[in-house]
Write a protein that holds these residues in place. Structure first.
Motif, PDB file in Angstrom:
ATOM      1  N   LEU A  90       0.849  -1.182   0.000  1.00 46.32           N
ATOM      2  CA  LEU A  90       0.000   0.000   0.000  1.00 46.32           C
ATOM      3  C   LEU A  90       0.884   1.232   0.000  1.00 46.32           C
ATOM      4  N   LEU A  92      -4.873   9.735  -6.606  1.00 43.55           N
ATOM      5  CA  LEU A  92      -5.096   8.305  -6.561  1.00 43.55           C
ATOM      6  C   LEU A  92      -3.801   7.579  -6.242  1.00 43.55           C
ATOM      7  N   ASN A  93      -3.883   6.604  -5.371  1.00 38.84           N
ATOM      8  CA  ASN A  93      -2.762   5.772  -4.998  1.00 38.84           C
ATOM      9  C   ASN A  93      -3.190   4.314  -5.149  1.00 38.84           C
ATOM     10  N   THR A  94      -2.250   3.411  -5.201  1.00 36.98           N
ATOM     11  CA  THR A  94      -2.586   2.028  -5.484  1.00 36.98           C
ATOM     12  C   THR A  94      -2.303   1.107  -4.294  1.00 36.98           C
ATOM     13  N   PHE A  95      -2.984  -0.017  -4.288  1.00 39.61           N
ATOM     14  CA  PHE A  95      -2.701  -1.070  -3.320  1.00 39.61           C
ATOM     15  C   PHE A  95      -2.940  -2.417  -3.993  1.00 39.61           C
ATOM     16  N   HIS A  96      -2.334  -3.447  -3.409  1.00 42.74           N
ATOM     17  CA  HIS A  96      -2.463  -4.795  -3.971  1.00 42.74           C
ATOM     18  C   HIS A  96      -2.256  -5.812  -2.860  1.00 42.74           C
ATOM     19  N   LYS A 111      -6.917  -5.705  -5.688  1.00 41.65           N
ATOM     20  CA  LYS A 111      -6.188  -4.516  -6.116  1.00 41.65           C
ATOM     21  C   LYS A 111      -7.159  -3.374  -6.342  1.00 41.65           C
ATOM     22  N   GLY A 112      -6.617  -2.151  -6.301  1.00 42.61           N
ATOM     23  CA  GLY A 112      -7.465  -0.999  -6.526  1.00 42.61           C
ATOM     24  C   GLY A 112      -6.730   0.296  -6.282  1.00 42.61           C
ATOM     25  N   THR A 113      -7.473   1.365  -6.224  1.00 40.81           N
ATOM     26  CA  THR A 113      -6.904   2.682  -5.943  1.00 40.81           C
ATOM     27  C   THR A 113      -7.435   3.174  -4.610  1.00 40.81           C
ATOM     28  N   ARG A 157      -7.282   6.697  -1.648  1.00 42.86           N
ATOM     29  CA  ARG A 157      -6.893   8.069  -1.358  1.00 42.86           C
ATOM     30  C   ARG A 157      -7.224   8.394   0.093  1.00 42.86           C
ATOM     31  N   PHE A 202     -11.942  -1.124  -6.610  1.00 41.37           N
ATOM     32  CA  PHE A 202     -11.155  -2.313  -6.302  1.00 41.37           C
ATOM     33  C   PHE A 202     -11.810  -3.538  -6.905  1.00 41.37           C
ATOM     34  N   ASP A 217     -16.314  -0.233  -3.889  1.00 42.23           N
ATOM     35  CA  ASP A 217     -15.563   0.815  -3.214  1.00 42.23           C
ATOM     36  C   ASP A 217     -15.887   0.771  -1.725  1.00 42.23           C
TER      37      ASP A 217
END
Length: 374
Positions: free
Chosen positions: A182, A190-194, A209-211, A213, A224, A236
């Motif tokens: 993360l 927007l930032n990403t995570f997985h 996975k998704g974005t 903030r 996601f 979301d």
């Protein structure tokens, strides 16, 4: 000109002399303070650097308690200016190169609280806390964690400026997470995570996975997706990190396998069902308490099979429908449906499922209540 140079030299010499004389006192006071917080631990500080007008730094800090935990910190820096000191405020505390190793396999992670006594606080307030290059390894009775992190925290506002988190593995009870990362920065929209793999008991989610903030004290997870039970879940989530976490989720399910879901959540002891389901689910809650839970689903086109195994459920259904029990039991034995809908709702702490199915043998309506759901 010569007088100015001479004055500057004298001031420099006096400053160095003061720093040299005060340094041992600072180290002694810092070690004493750490001893007061980390009770019964061995504490050492190799060196410190002191700039009277802007910064105090401690180098190679080691806090260790045999057979419980060990903490090493490459550098702790306290940044300030004269005006902030007058206001009893510290601009920033920075921790660099932190290694935390907890080896406590026979006890709960919460039991560590008996070895730590938080400081009284109140003398100075801290505006910002920065943490870089944290390596965290925890082995306890109820939590195993291997992770790396960096973060910037607005202390007074209790909000994050940025966070970078890489989790190799996290295990607690029946919950297991592997391969998570993360990265969030308030300057980015927007930032990403997985997350590679999540398990809870027998239930499994892959490819999450998704974005994401930042929003105040919480997170907003947008767009996601993940794979579960042969299908896909998208949606979301909004999470507010308060004393009791608050959350809101809007989820969409595509071709979710019913049979595996019932098996993993131990509902197959009451009834068995094959086929797939599509639909939406809305959840709002605080902690373990659900405030809103509402779902509308439809069965996949291929249909499936339904068998009721719960005797009490059939008895209640027979009583409410004024039908003979033996006939009702037979009508729900390997009943094949071609289409159907499921409505899901919340009644206090009970989850209500209303099934309406249609097949060659006719229509079947079924109401199922899951009591005291957490």
């Amino acid at each position: 000109m010569k007088k100015a140079i001479l004055l500057l030299a004298v001031v420099s010499i006096l400053t160095c002399a003061v720093v040299f004389a005060v340094k041992p006192l600072i180290l002694t006071a810092a070690q004493k303070q750490l001893h007061a917080v980390f009770m019964d631990a061995a504490v050492s500080i190799k060196d410190c650097r002191f700039d009277p007008l802007r910064r105090l730094s401690f180098l190679d800090v080691v806090i260790k308690m045999d057979k419980v935990y060990g903490v090493t910190i490459g550098e702790i820096s306290i940044n300030y200016d004269p005006s902030s000191i007058v206001k009893k405020s510290i601009q920033e505390v920075i921790l660099k190169d932190v290694d935390i190793n907890i080896d406590y396999p026979q006890k709960s992670i919460l039991a560590l609280g008996q070895y730590v006594k938080p400081g009284s606080g109140g003398m100075f307030s801290v505006k910002q806390l920065s943490l870089s290059n944290l390596n965290l390894n925890i082995l306890s009775k109820d939590l195993t964690l291997d992770a790396k992190a960096s973060a910037e925290l607005k202390v007074a506002e209790k909000s994050l400026k940025s966070v970078s988190l890489d989790i190799d593995s996290l295990e607690s009870g029946k919950f297991l997470l592997k391969g998570g990362d993360l990265k969030i920065n308030e300057r980015l929209v927007l930032n990403t995570f997985h997350v590679q793999d999540i398990k809870y008991d027998k239930a499994r989610i892959t490819g999450l996975k998704g974005t994401v903030r930042l929003k105040g004290r919480g997170l907003v997870v947008e767009a996601f997706s993940m794979q579960a039970y042969g299908g896909q879940i998208t949606g979301d989530v909004t999470l507010a990190v308060n004393e009791v976490p608050e959350y809101s989720a809007h989820l969409k399910f595509v071709d979710l396998g019913i049979e595996g879901f019932l098996r993993d959540f131990k509902l197959d002891e009451r009834f068995q069902m094959t086929g797939g389901v599509n639909g939406t689910l809305v959840i709002d809650g605080k902690g373990t308490d659900l405030d809103i839970l509402s779902g509308d689903f439809s069965m996949a086109k291929a249909g499936g099979m339904l068998t009721i195994k719960d005797t009490r459920m059939m008895e209640n259904l027979a009583q409410s429908s004024n039908q003979p029990l033996d006939i009702l039991v037979e009508s729900f034995r390997q009943y094949h449906y071609n289409s159907g809908t499921v409505a899901l709702s919340l009644d206090e702490n009970n989850i209500i499922l209303d099934l309406a199915l249609d097949g060659e043998a006719g229509k079947r309506n079924l109401n199922i209540t899951l009591h005291d759901f957490k």
